[in-house]
Motif scaffolding. Structure first.
Motif, PDB file in Angstrom:
ATOM      1  N   LYS A 287       8.465 -35.223  69.817  1.00  0.00           N
ATOM      2  CA  LYS A 287       8.441 -36.547  70.059  1.00  0.00           C
ATOM      3  C   LYS A 287       8.782 -37.271  68.769  1.00  0.00           C
ATOM      4  O   LYS A 287       9.516 -38.290  68.631  1.00  0.00           O
ATOM      5  CB  LYS A 287       7.079 -37.005  70.461  1.00  0.00           C
ATOM      6  CG  LYS A 287       6.887 -36.873  72.244  1.00  0.00           C
ATOM      7  CD  LYS A 287       5.463 -37.480  72.567  1.00  0.00           C
ATOM      8  CE  LYS A 287       5.438 -37.422  73.704  1.00  0.00           C
ATOM      9  NZ  LYS A 287       6.037 -38.395  74.427  1.00  0.00           N
ATOM     10  N   ALA A 288       8.029 -36.698  67.763  1.00  0.00           N
ATOM     11  CA  ALA A 288       8.373 -36.966  66.352  1.00  0.00           C
ATOM     12  C   ALA A 288       9.733 -36.932  65.865  1.00  0.00           C
ATOM     13  O   ALA A 288      10.415 -37.743  65.318  1.00  0.00           O
ATOM     14  CB  ALA A 288       7.340 -36.685  65.416  1.00  0.00           C
ATOM     15  N   LEU A 289      10.266 -35.959  66.276  1.00  0.00           N
ATOM     16  CA  LEU A 289      11.809 -35.502  65.501  1.00  0.00           C
ATOM     17  C   LEU A 289      12.595 -36.147  66.442  1.00  0.00           C
ATOM     18  O   LEU A 289      13.847 -36.332  65.878  1.00  0.00           O
ATOM     19  CB  LEU A 289      11.785 -33.782  65.673  1.00  0.00           C
ATOM     20  CG  LEU A 289      10.898 -33.145  64.563  1.00  0.00           C
ATOM     21  CD1 LEU A 289      10.944 -31.504  65.122  1.00  0.00           C
ATOM     22  CD2 LEU A 289      11.519 -33.200  63.262  1.00  0.00           C
ATOM     23  N   ALA A 290      12.713 -36.437  67.578  1.00  0.00           N
ATOM     24  CA  ALA A 290      13.532 -36.899  68.155  1.00  0.00           C
ATOM     25  C   ALA A 290      13.996 -38.325  67.798  1.00  0.00           C
ATOM     26  O   ALA A 290      15.066 -39.154  68.016  1.00  0.00           O
ATOM     27  CB  ALA A 290      13.280 -37.310  69.793  1.00  0.00           C
ATOM     28  N   ALA A 291      13.044 -38.926  67.024  1.00  0.00           N
ATOM     29  CA  ALA A 291      13.559 -40.367  66.169  1.00  0.00           C
ATOM     30  C   ALA A 291      13.824 -40.107  65.022  1.00  0.00           C
ATOM     31  O   ALA A 291      14.511 -41.239  64.405  1.00  0.00           O
ATOM     32  CB  ALA A 291      11.920 -41.092  66.199  1.00  0.00           C
ATOM     33  N   LYS A 292      14.272 -38.993  64.734  1.00  0.00           N
ATOM     34  CA  LYS A 292      15.119 -38.738  63.358  1.00  0.00           C
ATOM     35  C   LYS A 292      16.411 -38.424  63.756  1.00  0.00           C
ATOM     36  O   LYS A 292      16.907 -37.423  64.331  1.00  0.00           O
ATOM     37  CB  LYS A 292      14.655 -37.505  62.736  1.00  0.00           C
ATOM     38  CG  LYS A 292      13.117 -37.963  61.998  1.00  0.00           C
ATOM     39  CD  LYS A 292      12.512 -36.643  61.685  1.00  0.00           C
ATOM     40  CE  LYS A 292      13.250 -35.847  60.410  1.00  0.00           C
ATOM     41  NZ  LYS A 292      13.403 -36.601  59.240  1.00  0.00           N
TER      42      LYS A 292
ATOM     43  N   ILE B 279       6.688 -36.170  58.560  1.00  0.00           N
ATOM     44  CA  ILE B 279       7.757 -35.069  58.436  1.00  0.00           C
ATOM     45  C   ILE B 279       8.849 -35.414  57.536  1.00  0.00           C
ATOM     46  O   ILE B 279       9.176 -34.634  56.708  1.00  0.00           O
ATOM     47  CB  ILE B 279       8.195 -34.930  60.184  1.00  0.00           C
ATOM     48  CG1 ILE B 279       7.380 -34.327  60.967  1.00  0.00           C
ATOM     49  CG2 ILE B 279       9.617 -34.034  59.658  1.00  0.00           C
ATOM     50  CD1 ILE B 279       7.817 -34.171  62.274  1.00  0.00           C
ATOM     51  N   ALA B 280       9.314 -36.757  57.313  1.00  0.00           N
ATOM     52  CA  ALA B 280      10.070 -37.309  56.373  1.00  0.00           C
ATOM     53  C   ALA B 280       9.545 -37.184  55.052  1.00  0.00           C
ATOM     54  O   ALA B 280       9.977 -36.587  54.173  1.00  0.00           O
ATOM     55  CB  ALA B 280      10.341 -38.716  56.763  1.00  0.00           C
TER      56      ALA B 280
END
Length: 408
Positions: A122-127, A96-97
């Motif tokens: 899940k992936a976006l919560a780490a940003k 995503i980045a």
């Protein structure tokens, strides 16, 4: 020898998934020279669908570039719901980045459907910080698992940890449409702007169902245009600087055990006494309290639900078999029109009452998250057994349990 090579292949698959990285994800790109916007389309539990590739091509024709990663092929995973949980979340975060670095002045959108929404969040919560990214979810499934009847659904914790503009396109003919308010409240907890569009007369997965009816096939032709409309509505919200919960990858990666689905009738563990009073198709008010002294099979169904239709004959046969005993079946229909039910009854003769839950109140009171869902209620009005999913009501387990309840 064959067994040895089979084990060796499974070991290799495990190593391949472990050592693959975001840079090695197989990616199909639909690129245009001067795009108006960019889309990252994450696959759902059904993999990269040909219908979704066709949608990407339709968006490409409208000057929208699309990235379409094949996460299953990249990590040597079979196409199955459980496989999405094995995709490294950190790699998707990095993907995503990388996607957002492409032409950063343009609007960016992430599109996915069903359980793919879980992987996305899940992936976006780490940003911790994000900007210029809108999410479009098609019939999202953000539950950890379908709850047992009588229990509330648990959302993945990341649902309440993200802050994005989110557009949900939800088919009307699905049990989840009655739980949209709860989902919206979860998504709003970190400040996400959430917009929900209910799609009348459509079933979940309507644009790629093998059994899609003529209306669903017609509406599928307009989905690319509908997605563009969703993008336009989200566009004013993309400029806002947004901050997610301060959650690191280690916490995101913490494994939550997804419970195995239990097969067959299970002892009910929720609230034992629940109200139910609904009009029948014929217009008579039917209440559970009026049926005290009888064992009741309460079934939640809809004519658009193939497993519901599949189990109806066994229910009718069960009613005939127990016709001389204190036993009744009530089939609660999910808010369908009278004409639809009339046609169904003509095609599928039923010997038990069909109840009309026109406002979906019983679905919410009884916390129905899947169709069909069934409850066995004893002669005192207490719920004793339950299950979700199609069932053969003439199998020995069902007959034994019902007869035990009748003779109590």
């Amino acid at each position: 020898m064959l067994k040895f090579w089979g084990v060796l292949w499974l070991i290799w698959m495990g190593f391949a998934a472990a050592f693959a990285s975001a840079d090695e994800i197989q990616l199909t790109q639909f690129k245009v020279e001067n795009p108006k916007a960019l889309v990252l389309w994450l696959p759902s539990e059904r993999g990269v669908l040909p219908q979704e590739k066709a949608l990407a091509q339709a968006l490409e024709q409208q000057q929208i570039s699309v990235w379409m990663p094949d996460l299953f092929e990249s990590y040597f995973l079979p196409i199955a719901p459980s496989s999405l949980l094995k995709v490294p979340v950190a790699d998707v975060t990095e993907l995503i980045a990388q996607f957002q670095k492409q032409q950063p002045s343009l609007p960016h959108y992430l599109i996915t459907s069903n359980r793919g929404a879980t992987l996305a969040l899940k992936a976006l919560a780490a940003k911790p910080k994000s900007q210029n990214l809108g999410l479009i979810f098609l019939n999202p499934n953000l539950y950890i698992s379908t709850p047992e009847p009588g229990k509330l659904a648990e959302y993945w914790p990341e649902v309440s940890r993200v802050n994005y503009p989110i557009y949900i396109r939800q088919a009307e003919l699905a049990p989840s449409r009655w739980h949209l308010q709860a989902l919206q409240e979860q998504l709003n907890m970190r400040g996400s702007d959430v917009f929900i569009q209910l799609l009348p007369k459509l079933r979940d997965r309507y644009y790629f169902r093998a059994d899609a009816n003529a209306y669903e096939q017609d509406r599928a032709q307009f989905l690319a245009a509908d997605l563009m409309q969703s993008m336009r509505l989200l566009n004013p919200y993309l400029a806002e600087k947004r901050f997610n919960s301060a959650v690191g990858q280690a916490e995101i990666a913490t494994e939550i055990k997804v419970p195995d689905r239990k097969i067959g009738l299970q002892v009910y563990q929720g609230l034992a006494n629940k109200p139910l009073a609904l009009p029948s198709f014929e217009g008579n008010m039917v209440s559970l309290t009026d049926l005290h002294g009888k064992v009741v099979l309460l079934n939640f169904w809809a004519s658009w639900c193939p497993p519901c239709v599949h189990e109806m004959p066994s229910m009718a046969n069960l009613k005939t078999q127990l016709n001389q005993k204190p036993f009744e079946i009530l089939a609660v229909n999910l808010a369908e029109e009278r004409a639809v039910i009339k046609q169904f009854k003509q095609q599928h003769p039923l010997n038990f009452p069909v109840l009309m839950d026109l406002q979906g109140q019983a679905v919410q009171d009884w916390q129905v998250f899947a169709y069909p869902s069934s409850y066995l209620i004893d002669k005192q009005g207490k719920i004793r057994y339950a299950l979700f999913g199609s069932y053969d009501w003439q199998n020995p387990q069902a007959l034994n349990i019902i007869n035990e309840l009748i003779h109590e």
